[in-house]
Design a protein around this motif. Structure first.
Motif, PDB file in Angstrom:
ATOM      1  N   PHE A  87       6.887  10.208   1.356  1.00  0.00           N
ATOM      2  CA  PHE A  87       5.455   9.988   1.594  1.00  0.00           C
ATOM      3  C   PHE A  87       5.206   9.916   3.087  1.00  0.00           C
ATOM      4  O   PHE A  87       5.959   9.287   3.825  1.00  0.00           O
ATOM      5  N   HIS A  88       4.129  10.587   3.528  1.00  0.00           N
ATOM      6  CA  HIS A  88       3.741  10.521   4.935  1.00  0.00           C
ATOM      7  C   HIS A  88       2.259  10.837   5.055  1.00  0.00           C
ATOM      8  O   HIS A  88       1.792  11.887   4.600  1.00  0.00           O
ATOM      9  N   ASN A  89       1.520   9.896   5.651  1.00  0.00           N
ATOM     10  CA  ASN A  89       0.128  10.142   6.034  1.00  0.00           C
ATOM     11  C   ASN A  89      -0.705  10.679   4.869  1.00  0.00           C
ATOM     12  O   ASN A  89      -1.435  11.657   4.990  1.00  0.00           O
ATOM     13  N   HIS A 113       6.250  16.466   9.790  1.00  0.00           N
ATOM     14  CA  HIS A 113       7.027  16.518  11.035  1.00  0.00           C
ATOM     15  C   HIS A 113       8.385  15.840  10.872  1.00  0.00           C
ATOM     16  O   HIS A 113       8.926  15.242  11.815  1.00  0.00           O
ATOM     17  N   GLY A 114       8.910  15.908   9.665  1.00  0.00           N
ATOM     18  CA  GLY A 114      10.224  15.326   9.414  1.00  0.00           C
ATOM     19  C   GLY A 114      10.227  13.820   9.269  1.00  0.00           C
ATOM     20  O   GLY A 114      11.288  13.203   9.191  1.00  0.00           O
ATOM     21  N   GLU A 115       9.040  13.213   9.208  1.00  0.00           N
ATOM     22  CA  GLU A 115       8.953  11.758   9.093  1.00  0.00           C
ATOM     23  C   GLU A 115       8.390  11.396   7.725  1.00  0.00           C
ATOM     24  O   GLU A 115       7.305  11.841   7.359  1.00  0.00           O
ATOM     25  N   SER A 116       9.128  10.607   6.959  1.00  0.00           N
ATOM     26  CA  SER A 116       8.625  10.171   5.658  1.00  0.00           C
ATOM     27  C   SER A 116       9.393   8.943   5.215  1.00  0.00           C
ATOM     28  O   SER A 116      10.450   8.617   5.763  1.00  0.00           O
ATOM     29  N   GLU A 117       8.843   8.274   4.213  1.00  0.00           N
ATOM     30  CA  GLU A 117       9.504   7.137   3.610  1.00  0.00           C
ATOM     31  C   GLU A 117       9.077   7.082   2.149  1.00  0.00           C
ATOM     32  O   GLU A 117       8.031   7.626   1.779  1.00  0.00           O
ATOM     33  N   LYS A 165       4.854  -4.020  13.598  1.00  0.00           N
ATOM     34  CA  LYS A 165       5.290  -3.501  12.304  1.00  0.00           C
ATOM     35  C   LYS A 165       4.194  -2.584  11.775  1.00  0.00           C
ATOM     36  O   LYS A 165       3.007  -2.888  11.912  1.00  0.00           O
ATOM     37  N   ARG A 166       4.624  -1.448  11.184  1.00  0.00           N
ATOM     38  CA  ARG A 166       3.672  -0.518  10.582  1.00  0.00           C
ATOM     39  C   ARG A 166       4.098  -0.239   9.148  1.00  0.00           C
ATOM     40  O   ARG A 166       5.261   0.033   8.882  1.00  0.00           O
ATOM     41  N   GLN A 167       3.137  -0.287   8.209  1.00  0.00           N
ATOM     42  CA  GLN A 167       3.428  -0.015   6.808  1.00  0.00           C
ATOM     43  C   GLN A 167       2.222   0.635   6.136  1.00  0.00           C
ATOM     44  O   GLN A 167       1.069   0.371   6.515  1.00  0.00           O
ATOM     45  N   HIS A 168       2.510   1.458   5.131  1.00  0.00           N
ATOM     46  CA  HIS A 168       1.443   1.883   4.234  1.00  0.00           C
ATOM     47  C   HIS A 168       1.036   0.665   3.417  1.00  0.00           C
ATOM     48  O   HIS A 168       1.865  -0.158   3.042  1.00  0.00           O
ATOM     49  N   PHE A 169      -0.262   0.529   3.139  1.00  0.00           N
ATOM     50  CA  PHE A 169      -0.736  -0.704   2.522  1.00  0.00           C
ATOM     51  C   PHE A 169      -0.127  -0.919   1.138  1.00  0.00           C
ATOM     52  O   PHE A 169       0.192  -2.043   0.762  1.00  0.00           O
ATOM     53  N   HIS A 170       0.049   0.154   0.363  1.00  0.00           N
ATOM     54  CA  HIS A 170       0.685   0.013  -0.947  1.00  0.00           C
ATOM     55  C   HIS A 170       2.099  -0.542  -0.797  1.00  0.00           C
ATOM     56  O   HIS A 170       2.518  -1.434  -1.547  1.00  0.00           O
ATOM     57  N   ALA A 171       2.853  -0.026   0.174  1.00  0.00           N
ATOM     58  CA  ALA A 171       4.215  -0.500   0.392  1.00  0.00           C
ATOM     59  C   ALA A 171       4.215  -1.963   0.846  1.00  0.00           C
ATOM     60  O   ALA A 171       5.091  -2.750   0.452  1.00  0.00           O
ATOM     61  N   PHE A 172       3.250  -2.322   1.662  1.00  0.00           N
ATOM     62  CA  PHE A 172       3.131  -3.703   2.118  1.00  0.00           C
ATOM     63  C   PHE A 172       2.910  -4.649   0.943  1.00  0.00           C
ATOM     64  O   PHE A 172       3.580  -5.682   0.820  1.00  0.00           O
ATOM     65  N   MET A 173       1.976  -4.303   0.053  1.00  0.00           N
ATOM     66  CA  MET A 173       1.701  -5.173  -1.080  1.00  0.00           C
ATOM     67  C   MET A 173       2.903  -5.236  -2.025  1.00  0.00           C
ATOM     68  O   MET A 173       3.155  -6.276  -2.646  1.00  0.00           O
ATOM     69  N   GLN A 174       3.644  -4.152  -2.130  1.00  0.00           N
ATOM     70  CA  GLN A 174       4.865  -4.179  -2.936  1.00  0.00           C
ATOM     71  C   GLN A 174       5.858  -5.187  -2.351  1.00  0.00           C
ATOM     72  O   GLN A 174       6.479  -5.965  -3.085  1.00  0.00           O
ATOM     73  N   TRP A 175       6.008  -5.182  -1.029  1.00  0.00           N
ATOM     74  CA  TRP A 175       6.888  -6.144  -0.357  1.00  0.00           C
ATOM     75  C   TRP A 175       6.388  -7.571  -0.591  1.00  0.00           C
ATOM     76  O   TRP A 175       7.183  -8.482  -0.879  1.00  0.00           O
ATOM     77  N   ILE A 178       6.168  23.844   4.296  1.00  0.00           N
ATOM     78  CA  ILE A 178       4.873  23.166   4.240  1.00  0.00           C
ATOM     79  C   ILE A 178       5.057  21.668   4.482  1.00  0.00           C
ATOM     80  O   ILE A 178       4.325  21.044   5.258  1.00  0.00           O
ATOM     81  N   TRP A 179       6.064  21.088   3.830  1.00  0.00           N
ATOM     82  CA  TRP A 179       6.315  19.656   3.993  1.00  0.00           C
ATOM     83  C   TRP A 179       6.679  19.329   5.445  1.00  0.00           C
ATOM     84  O   TRP A 179       6.219  18.330   6.002  1.00  0.00           O
ATOM     85  N   GLN A 180       7.487  20.158   6.064  1.00  0.00           N
ATOM     86  CA  GLN A 180       7.865  19.926   7.451  1.00  0.00           C
ATOM     87  C   GLN A 180       6.653  19.968   8.362  1.00  0.00           C
ATOM     88  O   GLN A 180       6.505  19.152   9.273  1.00  0.00           O
ATOM     89  N   ASP A 181       5.745  20.902   8.101  1.00  0.00           N
ATOM     90  CA  ASP A 181       4.539  21.028   8.921  1.00  0.00           C
ATOM     91  C   ASP A 181       3.642  19.806   8.771  1.00  0.00           C
ATOM     92  O   ASP A 181       3.040  19.336   9.737  1.00  0.00           O
ATOM     93  N   ILE A 182       3.577  19.276   7.549  1.00  0.00           N
ATOM     94  CA  ILE A 182       2.715  18.121   7.302  1.00  0.00           C
ATOM     95  C   ILE A 182       3.346  16.829   7.810  1.00  0.00           C
ATOM     96  O   ILE A 182       2.676  16.003   8.431  1.00  0.00           O
TER      97      ILE A 182
END
Length: 352
Positions: free
Chosen positions: A248-250, A228-232, A82-92, A222-226
């Protein structure tokens, strides 16, 4: 399945990455974790399962490639994960604790830890940071449960373990968690000389006016370049409120003016946002004045928080900074905000 080093070399060969000695220095640790997790877990009725391989705590300045390396390794590790951004993890975690308390349990953290560790062997966190006393008290018990259940943790952070929750309230309670991290994870500083995130944006236009199809298309590129079409979405829990960044991504967030200034948010919300992101793409800032005075005040507070935290801002707005707020109460005071918006357009802003 390639090793992490092989995957890195392949990305360099096909031009997706630029070889960096600091990044290469952490590849053996990621290969070590990958190889250890590939070994089957032999359980016995008479012996405890062997301890999991030591995890990895990668820390360093923004844009050095920590998240990229973690994602590269994560993709190569063929285990329940499982992979999560830490803020999202603490929200969960907070949401799950709330649900557990509704059942009347004495210890609401225990069922959350059991649910978290039930089916995974690898947990990856991005941008770990602790700034809240409640999080500080919870996270130690969760990590103890993770390690006891045989879960390996890889995490990134902008600061070393010793600086987590630095100067926080009742920090003494948090110190055993820092010792636990050092014992169960290899701490590795990623001291790359170049900020690759800033490099991608170097020389790029960052303030687009007016708001029209052309400016929206350029920001979308710009968003696509940063991303790569992956966000949550990223949800920040602040004093009982949820502040949602739709994309949000990276370390990069994308939101509209209405998302952040059209709602009753305050300085604490914007400070938490500035602490959570390194680049903010803010779209559709309207002309400001007496008709949207409250939204304008929030916009000023948001820009102040981003400026003090040296967050890179990419923005589309109805007019140039000096002409955004032309009339009404607060127009004179807006001159400082306009000046900050100009300064934040400078090449290299946010790299300090």
């Amino acid at each position: 399945m390639m090793t992490v080093t092989q995957a890195y070399d392949a990305a360099v060969t096909d031009g997706r990455l630029t070889r960096d000695p600091a990044q290469e220095g952490v590849l053996p640790e990621l290969d070590r974790i990958q190889a250890a997790l590939a070994e089957p877990v032999r359980k016995s009725l008479f012996r405890k399962a062997p301890p999991p391989p030591k995890g990895l705590y990668m820390w360093g300045g923004v844009g050095r490639g920590k998240s990229m390396l973690m994602d590269l390794a994560y993709a190569q590790m063929d285990v329940p994960k499982k992979r999560q951004h830490f803020h999202a993890f603490m929200q969960w975690v907070h949401a799950e604790i709330g649900e557990a308390r509704k059942t009347g349990v004495d210890d609401a953290i225990r069922p959350v830890a059991a649910k978290l560790t039930a089916d995974i062997r690898l947990l990856a966190f991005d941008e770990m940071q602790i700034s809240d006393i409640t999080d500080a008290m919870i996270v130690g018990r969760l990590f103890e449960a993770l390690f006891a259940a045989g879960v390996t943790v890889i995490t990134t952070s902008n600061r070393p373990p010793v600086d987590l929750y630095k100067d926080g309230l009742n920090r003494d309670i948090f110190l055993p968690f820092i010792a636990l991290l050092k014992d169960r994870m290899v701490v590795h500083e990623l001291a790359a000389a170049q900020d690759y995130r800033q490099g991608r944006l170097a020389g790029a236009e960052s303030y687009f006016t007016p708001v029209n199809a052309d400016s929206r298309a350029r920001i979308a590129a710009i968003w696509q370049d940063i991303s790569h079409g992956e966000s949550e979405p990223l949800t920040l829990r602040i004093k009982g409120r949820d502040v949602v960044l739709p994309q949000f991504h990276n370390g990069v967030a994308r939101a509209s003016f209405y998302d952040l200034c059209g709602k009753p948010l305050g300085a604490a919300d914007y400070l938490a946002l500035a602490d959570a992101v390194r680049v903010l793409i803010l779209e559709d800032v309207p002309s400001l004045g007496r008709d949207n005075f409250n939204e304008a005040k929030r916009f000023v507070t948001l820009i102040d928080a981003l400026y003090e935290a040296r967050v890179r801002l990419i923005c589309s707005a109805a007019a140039d900074p000096e002409y955004l707020y032309r009339e009404g109460e607060g127009s004179f005071e807006f001159a400082r905000t306009a000046s900050r918006l100009r300064e934040m357009q400078a090449d290299g802003w946010g790299s300090a």
